[in-house]
Design an enzyme around this catalytic site. Sequence first.
Site, PDB file in Angstrom:
ATOM      1  CB  SER A 113      -0.907  -0.004   1.238  1.00 41.49           C
ATOM      2  OG  SER A 113      -1.710   1.158   1.269  1.00 41.49           O
TER       3      SER A 113
ATOM      4  CE  LYS B 270      -4.612   0.100   0.466  1.00 35.99           C
ATOM      5  NZ  LYS B 270      -5.541  -0.214   1.591  1.00 35.99           N
TER       6      LYS B 270
ATOM      7  CE  LYS C  73      -4.288   4.508   1.807  1.00 34.82           C
ATOM      8  NZ  LYS C  73      -5.528   4.078   2.472  1.00 34.82           N
TER       9      LYS C  73
ATOM     10  CG  ASP D 191      -7.916   3.106   0.080  1.00 32.71           C
ATOM     11  OD1 ASP D 191      -9.105   3.458   0.116  1.00 32.71           O
ATOM     12  OD2 ASP D 191      -7.267   2.818   1.097  1.00 32.71           O
TER      13      ASP D 191
ATOM     14  CD  GLU E 164      -9.689  -0.229   0.546  1.00 32.10           C
ATOM     15  OE1 GLU E 164      -9.846  -0.649   1.702  1.00 32.10           O
ATOM     16  OE2 GLU E 164      -8.579  -0.162  -0.009  1.00 32.10           O
TER      17      GLU E 164
ATOM     18  CG  ASP F 193     -11.562   0.191   4.518  1.00 28.16           C
ATOM     19  OD1 ASP F 193     -11.851  -0.274   5.637  1.00 28.16           O
ATOM     20  OD2 ASP F 193     -10.490   0.775   4.306  1.00 28.16           O
TER      21      ASP F 193
ATOM     22  CE  LYS G 163      -8.281  -1.299   6.431  1.00 29.79           C
ATOM     23  NZ  LYS G 163      -8.212   0.179   6.297  1.00 29.79           N
TER      24      LYS G 163
ATOM     25  N   GLY H 189      -4.837  -3.189   6.113  1.00 31.35           N
ATOM     26  CA  GLY H 189      -3.878  -2.830   7.157  1.00 31.35           C
ATOM     27  C   GLY H 189      -4.195  -1.497   7.790  1.00 31.35           C
TER      28      GLY H 189
END
Length: 369
Positions: free
Chosen positions: A136, A162, A164, A189, A214, A239, A263, A291
């Site tokens: 990530s 992944k 952001k 994400d 996400e 999420d 999570k 995570g």
Amino acid sequence: MSIEKIILHKLNMRLKFAFQTSFGAIQNKEFFIVEAVDAHGNSGFGESVAFTSPWYTEETTSTNEHVMKEFLIPLLRENKIEHPDNITDIFKPIKRNNMAKAAIEGAIWDLYAKQQDLTLTEVFGGKKTNIDVGISLGIQPTVTDLLEDINDYIKQGFKRVKLKIKPGWDIEILREVRNRFPDTPIMADANSAYTLKDIDHLKKLDDLGLLMIEQPLAHDDVVDHAKLQRELATPICLDESIHSYDDARHAIELGSCKIINVKIGRVGGLTEAKRIHNLCLEKNIPVWCGGMLEAGVGRAHNIALTTLEGFTLPGDTAGSSRYWEKDIIKPEVMVENGTINVPPKNGIGFEIDRDALKTFSIGQWEYEV
């Protein structure tokens, strides 16, 4: 099962780098290690995952401390615990505060596994001996920096990347990444950075062959996500919207997503995480383990969870050295060619480094149960 006392270790650890998301940057991580001790001297460990500010959910390190000390630990004294699955019902009178609940429940699961002379994976029903992991990456200063980072991690064998994103750092960035890495599994994400007004913009994602996007919309939404998913070919992964089995059930029934990120802290513990996994397995919804910038204890719990058969997508559980100069477990979590070997030792499979725990400690409280 017997529990004699609960010890709260409050730690402050500094990440190697500031992790940048759409809601801010994080570098100093203040959190709790919960230690559950029985009369024979066995100790189980859990980790709180809330941040010092309520960016991700309404919980913070301070609210976790208050709720654990004033409400959850007293509930343990008042109730008999036959099995860690009981903790969910024991804590039910306290609304939400899932991360505080999960920290204590995780310690009790670890202690239970050690009392049974089994690994956490075994008592949890996991079958895998190794798990696939992705990386990530936060928002970088430049696209060049991002491309260099991605290249480095692909060479290390990580199974997916992944990224952001946020308005102004999204489609064009992802397009450059896809052009440079045409065959790499990539997901985006958004951490709730968009609204339904952005549908036409988000539909451009469909040209990029992403694994998923996400949580593009509001942190507590499943209705608008269903509207968006109908317009997108790209799978939506939820999420922040999923805090319970019922949240997952509602999202699946509404068609709000095609993938769910589980999570442990967000859903209130391993018991609820397994219930969500079982539901998604029944409904053919892939799941993966997200995570929360955990230290070693939290990573160990994530590894055990990911051994369940429904976790078919690589998770975020990178190695300890990705985030920390020194972790609080021995040995540290290691990634080799994008996989982590599930530890064979009882409980979470790692020993606590007591010297490191003491080094990072900023407070400790002990309670008889």
